[in-house]
Write a protein that holds these residues in place. Structure first.
Motif, PDB file in Angstrom:
ATOM      1  N   THR A  29       0.817  -1.226   0.000  1.00 55.36           N
ATOM      2  CA  THR A  29       0.000   0.000   0.000  1.00 55.36           C
ATOM      3  C   THR A  29       0.849   1.275   0.000  1.00 55.36           C
ATOM      4  O   THR A  29       0.306   2.373  -0.099  1.00 55.36           O
ATOM      5  CB  THR A  29      -0.946   0.015   1.212  1.00 55.36           C
ATOM      6  OG1 THR A  29      -0.181  -0.302   2.375  1.00 55.36           O
ATOM      7  CG2 THR A  29      -2.054  -0.993   1.057  1.00 55.36           C
ATOM      8  N   ASP A  30       2.168   1.132   0.103  1.00 53.50           N
ATOM      9  CA  ASP A  30       3.049   2.313   0.012  1.00 53.50           C
ATOM     10  C   ASP A  30       3.326   2.706  -1.438  1.00 53.50           C
ATOM     11  O   ASP A  30       3.925   3.754  -1.679  1.00 53.50           O
ATOM     12  CB  ASP A  30       4.436   1.998   0.624  1.00 53.50           C
ATOM     13  CG  ASP A  30       4.372   1.552   2.069  1.00 53.50           C
ATOM     14  OD1 ASP A  30       3.456   1.995   2.773  1.00 53.50           O
ATOM     15  OD2 ASP A  30       5.250   0.759   2.479  1.00 53.50           O
ATOM     16  N   LEU A  31       2.952   1.834  -2.384  1.00 54.31           N
ATOM     17  CA  LEU A  31       3.525   1.961  -3.727  1.00 54.31           C
ATOM     18  C   LEU A  31       2.630   2.678  -4.740  1.00 54.31           C
ATOM     19  O   LEU A  31       1.407   2.544  -4.717  1.00 54.31           O
ATOM     20  CB  LEU A  31       3.848   0.559  -4.268  1.00 54.31           C
ATOM     21  CG  LEU A  31       4.724  -0.326  -3.367  1.00 54.31           C
ATOM     22  CD1 LEU A  31       4.891  -1.710  -3.982  1.00 54.31           C
ATOM     23  CD2 LEU A  31       6.089   0.320  -3.129  1.00 54.31           C
TER      24      LEU A  31
ATOM     25  N   GLY B 105      -2.900  -5.501  -5.540  1.00 52.15           N
ATOM     26  CA  GLY B 105      -3.109  -4.688  -4.338  1.00 52.15           C
ATOM     27  C   GLY B 105      -2.359  -3.363  -4.352  1.00 52.15           C
ATOM     28  O   GLY B 105      -2.303  -2.661  -3.333  1.00 52.15           O
ATOM     29  N   ILE B 106      -1.779  -3.020  -5.493  1.00 52.42           N
ATOM     30  CA  ILE B 106      -1.106  -1.719  -5.613  1.00 52.42           C
ATOM     31  C   ILE B 106      -2.190  -0.641  -5.659  1.00 52.42           C
ATOM     32  O   ILE B 106      -3.105  -0.731  -6.477  1.00 52.42           O
ATOM     33  CB  ILE B 106      -0.226  -1.687  -6.883  1.00 52.42           C
ATOM     34  CG1 ILE B 106       0.884  -2.740  -6.767  1.00 52.42           C
ATOM     35  CG2 ILE B 106       0.349  -0.288  -7.131  1.00 52.42           C
ATOM     36  CD1 ILE B 106       1.608  -3.026  -8.070  1.00 52.42           C
ATOM     37  N   PRO B 107      -2.138   0.354  -4.780  1.00 51.90           N
ATOM     38  CA  PRO B 107      -3.271   1.272  -4.680  1.00 51.90           C
ATOM     39  C   PRO B 107      -3.325   2.360  -5.748  1.00 51.90           C
ATOM     40  O   PRO B 107      -4.388   2.928  -5.979  1.00 51.90           O
ATOM     41  CB  PRO B 107      -3.092   1.921  -3.302  1.00 51.90           C
ATOM     42  CG  PRO B 107      -1.642   1.761  -2.980  1.00 51.90           C
ATOM     43  CD  PRO B 107      -1.160   0.536  -3.691  1.00 51.90           C
TER      44      PRO B 107
ATOM     45  N   GLU C   9      -3.355  -4.772 -18.162  1.00 55.92           N
ATOM     46  CA  GLU C   9      -2.276  -4.342 -17.270  1.00 55.92           C
ATOM     47  C   GLU C   9      -2.839  -3.724 -15.990  1.00 55.92           C
ATOM     48  O   GLU C   9      -2.354  -3.978 -14.886  1.00 55.92           O
ATOM     49  CB  GLU C   9      -1.393  -3.331 -18.019  1.00 55.92           C
ATOM     50  CG  GLU C   9      -0.249  -2.749 -17.224  1.00 55.92           C
ATOM     51  CD  GLU C   9       0.943  -3.694 -17.083  1.00 55.92           C
ATOM     52  OE1 GLU C   9       0.868  -4.828 -17.604  1.00 55.92           O
ATOM     53  OE2 GLU C   9       1.931  -3.305 -16.431  1.00 55.92           O
ATOM     54  N   ILE C  10      -3.867  -2.937 -16.160  1.00 59.25           N
ATOM     55  CA  ILE C  10      -4.475  -2.260 -15.012  1.00 59.25           C
ATOM     56  C   ILE C  10      -5.113  -3.275 -14.061  1.00 59.25           C
ATOM     57  O   ILE C  10      -4.999  -3.177 -12.839  1.00 59.25           O
ATOM     58  CB  ILE C  10      -5.531  -1.248 -15.516  1.00 59.25           C
ATOM     59  CG1 ILE C  10      -4.808  -0.037 -16.102  1.00 59.25           C
ATOM     60  CG2 ILE C  10      -6.487  -0.830 -14.424  1.00 59.25           C
ATOM     61  CD1 ILE C  10      -3.946   0.723 -15.116  1.00 59.25           C
ATOM     62  N   GLU C  11      -5.770  -4.296 -14.655  1.00 59.36           N
ATOM     63  CA  GLU C  11      -6.362  -5.321 -13.795  1.00 59.36           C
ATOM     64  C   GLU C  11      -5.278  -6.053 -13.013  1.00 59.36           C
ATOM     65  O   GLU C  11      -5.459  -6.383 -11.840  1.00 59.36           O
ATOM     66  CB  GLU C  11      -7.185  -6.315 -14.636  1.00 59.36           C
ATOM     67  CG  GLU C  11      -8.598  -5.790 -14.865  1.00 59.36           C
ATOM     68  CD  GLU C  11      -9.277  -6.425 -16.073  1.00 59.36           C
ATOM     69  OE1 GLU C  11      -8.991  -7.603 -16.373  1.00 59.36           O
ATOM     70  OE2 GLU C  11     -10.092  -5.723 -16.708  1.00 59.36           O
ATOM     71  N   GLU C  12      -4.143  -6.273 -13.662  1.00 61.67           N
ATOM     72  CA  GLU C  12      -3.036  -6.936 -12.971  1.00 61.67           C
ATOM     73  C   GLU C  12      -2.530  -6.081 -11.804  1.00 61.67           C
ATOM     74  O   GLU C  12      -2.348  -6.571 -10.690  1.00 61.67           O
ATOM     75  CB  GLU C  12      -1.895  -7.206 -13.968  1.00 61.67           C
ATOM     76  CG  GLU C  12      -0.793  -8.068 -13.394  1.00 61.67           C
ATOM     77  CD  GLU C  12       0.407  -8.210 -14.331  1.00 61.67           C
ATOM     78  OE1 GLU C  12       0.292  -7.827 -15.519  1.00 61.67           O
ATOM     79  OE2 GLU C  12       1.450  -8.682 -13.862  1.00 61.67           O
ATOM     80  N   VAL C  13      -2.315  -4.803 -12.070  1.00 60.28           N
ATOM     81  CA  VAL C  13      -1.810  -3.885 -11.037  1.00 60.28           C
ATOM     82  C   VAL C  13      -2.782  -3.839  -9.854  1.00 60.28           C
ATOM     83  O   VAL C  13      -2.389  -4.002  -8.693  1.00 60.28           O
ATOM     84  CB  VAL C  13      -1.607  -2.467 -11.628  1.00 60.28           C
ATOM     85  CG1 VAL C  13      -1.298  -1.450 -10.540  1.00 60.28           C
ATOM     86  CG2 VAL C  13      -0.482  -2.488 -12.670  1.00 60.28           C
ATOM     87  N   ALA C  14      -4.054  -3.658 -10.164  1.00 64.14           N
ATOM     88  CA  ALA C  14      -5.055  -3.569  -9.097  1.00 64.14           C
ATOM     89  C   ALA C  14      -5.159  -4.896  -8.355  1.00 64.14           C
ATOM     90  O   ALA C  14      -5.260  -4.925  -7.123  1.00 64.14           O
ATOM     91  CB  ALA C  14      -6.404  -3.159  -9.679  1.00 64.14           C
TER      92      ALA C  14
ATOM     93  N   ALA D 263     -10.849  -0.338 -13.411  1.00 65.89           N
ATOM     94  CA  ALA D 263     -10.518  -0.451 -11.978  1.00 65.89           C
ATOM     95  C   ALA D 263     -10.897   0.850 -11.272  1.00 65.89           C
ATOM     96  O   ALA D 263     -10.035   1.683 -10.991  1.00 65.89           O
ATOM     97  CB  ALA D 263      -9.032  -0.756 -11.800  1.00 65.89           C
ATOM     98  N   PRO D 264     -12.174   1.017 -10.977  1.00 69.54           N
ATOM     99  CA  PRO D 264     -12.650   2.307 -10.455  1.00 69.54           C
ATOM    100  C   PRO D 264     -11.989   2.729  -9.136  1.00 69.54           C
ATOM    101  O   PRO D 264     -11.907   3.925  -8.858  1.00 69.54           O
ATOM    102  CB  PRO D 264     -14.159   2.094 -10.252  1.00 69.54           C
ATOM    103  CG  PRO D 264     -14.488   0.747 -10.772  1.00 69.54           C
ATOM    104  CD  PRO D 264     -13.242   0.031 -11.155  1.00 69.54           C
ATOM    105  N   ASP D 265     -11.518   1.753  -8.349  1.00 64.57           N
ATOM    106  CA  ASP D 265     -10.945   2.115  -7.045  1.00 64.57           C
ATOM    107  C   ASP D 265      -9.456   2.426  -7.105  1.00 64.57           C
ATOM    108  O   ASP D 265      -8.879   2.918  -6.134  1.00 64.57           O
ATOM    109  CB  ASP D 265     -11.175   0.983  -6.033  1.00 64.57           C
ATOM    110  CG  ASP D 265     -12.648   0.829  -5.713  1.00 64.57           C
ATOM    111  OD1 ASP D 265     -13.385   1.835  -5.831  1.00 64.57           O
ATOM    112  OD2 ASP D 265     -13.058  -0.294  -5.374  1.00 64.57           O
ATOM    113  N   LEU D 266      -8.818   2.092  -8.214  1.00 68.36           N
ATOM    114  CA  LEU D 266      -7.388   2.388  -8.338  1.00 68.36           C
ATOM    115  C   LEU D 266      -7.213   3.909  -8.382  1.00 68.36           C
ATOM    116  O   LEU D 266      -7.914   4.599  -9.130  1.00 68.36           O
ATOM    117  CB  LEU D 266      -6.871   1.760  -9.641  1.00 68.36           C
ATOM    118  CG  LEU D 266      -5.376   1.784  -9.873  1.00 68.36           C
ATOM    119  CD1 LEU D 266      -4.656   0.817  -8.929  1.00 68.36           C
ATOM    120  CD2 LEU D 266      -5.061   1.389 -11.322  1.00 68.36           C
ATOM    121  N   VAL D 267      -6.302   4.421  -7.573  1.00 72.50           N
ATOM    122  CA  VAL D 267      -6.056   5.871  -7.568  1.00 72.50           C
ATOM    123  C   VAL D 267      -5.266   6.222  -8.827  1.00 72.50           C
ATOM    124  O   VAL D 267      -4.184   5.673  -9.058  1.00 72.50           O
ATOM    125  CB  VAL D 267      -5.267   6.294  -6.312  1.00 72.50           C
ATOM    126  CG1 VAL D 267      -4.927   7.786  -6.368  1.00 72.50           C
ATOM    127  CG2 VAL D 267      -6.053   5.965  -5.045  1.00 72.50           C
TER     128      VAL D 267
END
Ligand code: PBG
Length: 326
Positions: free
Chosen positions: A30-32, A73-75, A65-70, A111-115
């Motif tokens: 969650t720091d990343l 758990g990368i915020p 790629e975005i689905e993978e990142v999300a 990924a609506p919750d990804l910042v």
């Protein structure tokens, strides 16, 4: 007070359980923040030669790629755009149909919750490769501000959650904060590249983003690597102008700057583990000269120890996987 032989510091290092009890800094997924390059066009998925594992994606290639990142758990991600068209004033940067604006809309769907953070700068969009408007061979500070404001507003209109000005013009945080508030977007935070040094560690990024200055260099606006008191003035100024989080960049050669900023101010501090730092680890690891996982985790933990709350890093996906395996 006990001294040797009563005092033995090795006692607390005997097992991993003991070590983990007394560990002072710890890296969390969650720091990343994961930096991503989006290129205008379609069907582009091009690896960057000096940054193995990092790709330029056209907007149509982003969803996976975005689905993978999300999913890891990368915020958050931070977006850099590579436009088709460059000109003197970087008009593609604040075009509603610009590549970053397109990418934001797609990311928000998958990924609506990804910042979604956006890098706000003109260097990728100007034909001369400088971060602002050039007048008589110099980057004009005050003429650049309205263009940065337009860029930030256009990112937010497209759905960006956070804007990150990286241009190093004076007064840009104030101008962007004012414009966001006037546009009824007082809710949007500013992640300010507050202490950004004129660094050779950005080399691979400039290839990745096609943003090499066509004349001169960035020392007229980015900071002199020799200075740390000046970094505190930059950070103080950005906080006064309305920055919510401040970035120190690069990270590894500037851990003392991170520490000073952390000790002097109370806002969250981010470290930018830049392209050259990533490239060095990757190159050495490919040669078999370094253990990539251990070196990366050690370097990022050092950034936390120096006082960073947040780390922008190209290693984010790998780190997320390694932390899961522990
Ligand atoms: C845009 C910008 C740069 C980086 C982030 N935003 C390049 C530069 O200032 O030349 C560097 C990022 C990296 O090296 O990873 N101004």
């Amino acid at each position: 007070m006990a001294v040797f032989p009563q005092l033995r510091l090795r006692r607390l290092r005997r097992t991993e359980s003991l070590r983990s009890m007394v560990r002072e800094s710890e890296l969390h997924v969650t720091d990343l923040i994961y930096p991503m390059f989006v290129e205008d066009g379609s069907r582009i998925r091009q690896e960057i030669a000096s940054m193995p594992g990092i790709f330029r994606f056209s907007p149509d290639q982003l969803a996976g790629e975005i689905e993978e990142v999300a999913g890891l758990g990368i915020p958050a991600v931070i977006l850099f755009g590579i436009p088709q068209h460059k000109d003197e004033t970087g008009t593609s940067a604040y075009d509603d149909q610009g590549v970053v604006q397109q990418a934001i809309r797609i990311i928000k769907q998958s990924a609506p919750d990804l910042v979604v953070v956006t890098d706000v700068c003109l260097c990728e969009y100007t034909d001369h490769g400088h971060c602002g408007v050039v007048v008589d061979g110099h980057v004009d500070n005050d003429l650049t501000l309205p263009l940065l404001v337009k860029t930030a507003l256009s990112h937010v209109e497209a759905g960006a959650d956070v804007v990150a000005p990286s241009d190093m013009m004076d007064g840009r945080v104030k101008a962007i904060r004012q414009a966001l508030d006037d546009a009824d977007r007082a809710d949007i935070p500013i992640l300010a590249y507050a202490a950004k040094y004129a660094s050779a560690f950005y080399g691979p990024f400039r290839d990745a983003a096609d943003s090499v200055p066509q004349f001169g260099d960035r020392r007229g606006y980015q900071m002199d690597p020799a200075n740390v008191r000046e970094a505190l003035r930059e950070v103080e100024q950005d906080i006064k102008e309305g920055a919510d989080i401040v970035i120190v960049k690069p990270a590894l050669a500037y851990l003392d700057v991170i520490r000073r900023v952390r000790d002097t101010f109370n806002c969250p501090v981010a470290a930018y583990n830049v392209s050259g730092e990533y490239a060095m680890v990757k190159a050495a690891a490919q040669q078999g000269w370094l253990d990539e996982q251990r070196v990366t985790l050690e370097a990022l933990t050092a950034m936390k120890r120096a006082g960073a709350d947040i780390i922008l890093t190209y290693h984010a996906k790998d780190v997320a996987r390694w932390l899961q395996q522990r």
